[in-house]
Design an enzyme around this catalytic site. Structure first.
Site, PDB file in Angstrom:
ATOM      1  N   LYS A 198       1.385  -0.911   0.005  1.00  0.00           N
ATOM      2  CA  LYS A 198      -0.042   0.357  -0.015  1.00  0.00           C
ATOM      3  C   LYS A 198       1.309   1.276   0.149  1.00  0.00           C
ATOM      4  O   LYS A 198       1.160   1.634   1.353  1.00  0.00           O
ATOM      5  CB  LYS A 198      -0.421   0.357   1.109  1.00  0.00           C
ATOM      6  N   GLY A 233       5.864   4.634   9.384  1.00  0.00           N
ATOM      7  CA  GLY A 233       4.966   5.904   8.771  1.00  0.00           C
ATOM      8  C   GLY A 233       5.339   7.008  10.705  1.00  0.00           C
ATOM      9  O   GLY A 233       5.740   6.412  11.424  1.00  0.00           O
ATOM     10  N   SER A 234       3.992   6.576  11.191  1.00  0.00           N
ATOM     11  CA  SER A 234       3.635   7.667  12.441  1.00  0.00           C
ATOM     12  C   SER A 234       3.760   6.684  13.430  1.00  0.00           C
ATOM     13  O   SER A 234       3.231   5.547  14.121  1.00  0.00           O
ATOM     14  CB  SER A 234       2.719   8.303  12.927  1.00  0.00           C
ATOM     15  N   GLY A 280       1.479   3.535  13.594  1.00  0.00           N
ATOM     16  CA  GLY A 280       1.626   1.689  14.404  1.00  0.00           C
ATOM     17  C   GLY A 280       1.165   1.649  15.620  1.00  0.00           C
ATOM     18  O   GLY A 280       1.133   0.252  15.588  1.00  0.00           O
ATOM     19  N   GLU A 284       8.516   0.717  11.621  1.00  0.00           N
ATOM     20  CA  GLU A 284       9.394   1.647  11.337  1.00  0.00           C
ATOM     21  C   GLU A 284       9.199   3.273  12.019  1.00  0.00           C
ATOM     22  O   GLU A 284       8.499   3.162  10.593  1.00  0.00           O
ATOM     23  CB  GLU A 284      10.178   1.981  10.226  1.00  0.00           C
ATOM     24  N   CYS A 338      13.034   9.888   8.385  1.00  0.00           N
ATOM     25  CA  CYS A 338      12.753  10.577   9.966  1.00  0.00           C
ATOM     26  C   CYS A 338      14.514  10.034  10.655  1.00  0.00           C
ATOM     27  O   CYS A 338      14.664   9.924  11.883  1.00  0.00           O
ATOM     28  CB  CYS A 338      12.068   8.610   9.550  1.00  0.00           C
ATOM     29  N   GLU A 395       9.148  15.827  17.591  1.00  0.00           N
ATOM     30  CA  GLU A 395       9.726  14.517  16.134  1.00  0.00           C
ATOM     31  C   GLU A 395       8.677  16.376  14.912  1.00  0.00           C
ATOM     32  O   GLU A 395       7.448  16.528  14.785  1.00  0.00           O
ATOM     33  CB  GLU A 395       8.714  13.856  15.648  1.00  0.00           C
TER      34      GLU A 395
END
Length: 461
Positions: free
Chosen positions: A156, A207-208, A212, A229, A263, A361
């Site tokens: 995706k 992703g975030s 996650g 990740e 990231c 972040e």
């Protein structure tokens, strides 16, 4: 319903239109993937490696198409987009080179006439959920090991940056067995259907942290293997440098590549207090010299942010940092150009470790400079955040280097170099930056994409 993709450097420009899928399509995709995987797993692994190499070669022939799609969809400078493609292909080839490597071990048996050994088999069907900021390299990082180790993959892409993934599908349809590689393009509800689908054997998500956690819950319901990740708040400790200008060049590049939307981007410079003024001045000079514009313009060094929300989020961080007492040494403002989502590369000084901008972040072109007085203080600041993805130290002092390598709470540890991972090395994080095994290459990749089996085999009496 088709989705129009707009250029973040010029939002009035539609750069592509792509068909979406619905959650109702997921069961059929899973069935197709399962059937293709069973046939693919019968091919010896070294032979699978050769087929995947041909897939990589065909993708390399489309390098310029892929790089242009990346830049037009998410704004990355075209040289960075080409670099993304080339690095991803390098990582993929590092994986295919492992196709003939040993994957088990022979053990001494406790019983006479018995051979005991371990081996590994493919997991089955892998779901890969990908972010918008690396729309080719992250899918490649999931796809190539999945295929080499005998799995099917349903991928995706981000709703915002699908072009590279659709090119991957075009190439896969020419090289790979039908159904082995499938693109599932759609909204977040499609992602939810994929991660909770019956028959998913493993989920790889990038992703975030918030999403996650949701993915982890979905994986737990099916007892699927999982690799997450997630985010980072990556420090560079600058203790001493034989060539300060070269060191600042490295830090600036590691902070502002992809407009800070990385990231592994350095977002904190933890600097020895007597170097602080020179470091702030040097970084500010580099930021002020940046050329902001459309990533397809060869002169551009900083492209746009992903969208208006991304720019507003970055501006909010800077405004709150200023209100908390930080100084803006460079940048600190939006840049108006064709309605694009530009924000000037920003250097913040007088930042303290407890400030929001030093802990959370930002995911944009903002670099916070934090002074320290002792090595103990530097390491405490380095580690006192929720993330642990990438950390750097610049020093020629061996005791400090040894201590940093031993104590930095980070999955990837860099000494006297920027936060850019190598093609053949594991891509790993700790704390809230990761869950499960690492990505890219290494033994952990093998362990994620295969299952271990132990064989106890007694000979004829």
């Amino acid at each position: 319903m088709p989705v129009d993709i707009h250029n973040p450097a010029n939002p009035s420009e539609v750069v592509g239109t792509f068909p979406t899928m619905s959650p109702d399509d997921v069961p059929a995709m899973m069935a197709t993937a399962r059937a293709a995987q069973r046939e693919w797993a019968r091919i010896p692994q070294p032979e699978r490696g050769k087929i995947v190499d041909a897939f990589l070669d065909a993708l390399q022939a489309r390098t310029e198409d892929i790089a242009t799609a990346i830049t037009r969809e998410m704004g990355k400078v075209i040289g960075e987009s080409r670099g993304e493609v080339n690095k991803a292909l390098g990582e993929g080839r590092a994986t295919t080179r492992r196709a003939s490597a040993p994957i088990g071990e022979v053990l001494p048996s406790q019983k006479p006439g018995t051979v005991t050994y371990s081996t590994r088999r493919p997991r089955g069907v892998i779901v890969g959920i990908n972010p918008w900021n690396f729309p080719f390299s992250t899918p490649i990082r999931k796809t190539i090991p999945a295929l080499v180790y005998g799995n099917a993959i349903v991928l995706k892409p981000s709703i915002s940056t699908p072009g590279a993934a659709f090119i991957m599908q075009e190439v896969a349809d020419q090289i790979l067995p039908k159904g082995l590689f499938q693109i599932a393009y759609g909204s977040g509800s499609l992602g939810g259907a994929l991660t909770s689908a019956q028959g998913v054997d493993a989920i790889s998500f990038t992703g975030s942290v918030g999403i996650g956690r949701i993915v982890a819950q979905a994986a737990a319901a099916n007892l699927a293997e999982i690799s997450l990740e997630l985010g980072g708040k990556n420090p560079a400790i600058l203790n001493d440098a034989s060539d300060l200008e070269a060191t600042l060049d490295q830090i600036y590049m590691a902070a502002f590549a992809v407009s800070g939307q990385r990231c592994t981007a350095i977002s904190r410079v933890i600097v020895r207090r007597d170097l602080e003024a020179d470091v702030v001045a040097g970084l500010a000079k580099r930021a002020k010299a940046a050329i902001i514009g459309d990533g397809l313009d060869a002169a551009t060094t900083i492209g746009p942010l992903m969208g208006e929300k991304a720019r507003a989020d970055v501006a909010g961080f800077v405004d709150r940092a200023r209100a908390a007492g930080a100084n803006v040494a460079a940048g600190g403002a939006s840049v108006e150009q064709n309605g694009g989502y530009f924000y000037a590369p920003t250097i913040l000084s007088a930042v303290t470790p407890e400030m929001e901008v030093a802990r959370d972040e930002v995911f944009g072109p903002v670099l916070a400079v934090i002074p320290y007085d002792t090595a103990d203080e530097a390491l405490e600041i380095c580690n006192d955040v929720e993330f642990g993805l990438s950390a750097c130290l610049y020093s020629e002092q061996t005791p400090l280097v040894d201590r940093f390598v031993a104590e930095a709470e980070s999955g990837m540890i860099h000494v006297n170099c920027g936060s850019f991972p190598e093609d053949h090395a594991p891509f790993v994080g700790v704390k809230n930056s990761s869950l499960g095994v690492g990505g890219s290459n290494g033994a952990s990749t093998l362990h994620f994409f295969t299952q271990e089996h132990t064989v106890f085999r007694k000979g004829q009496v």
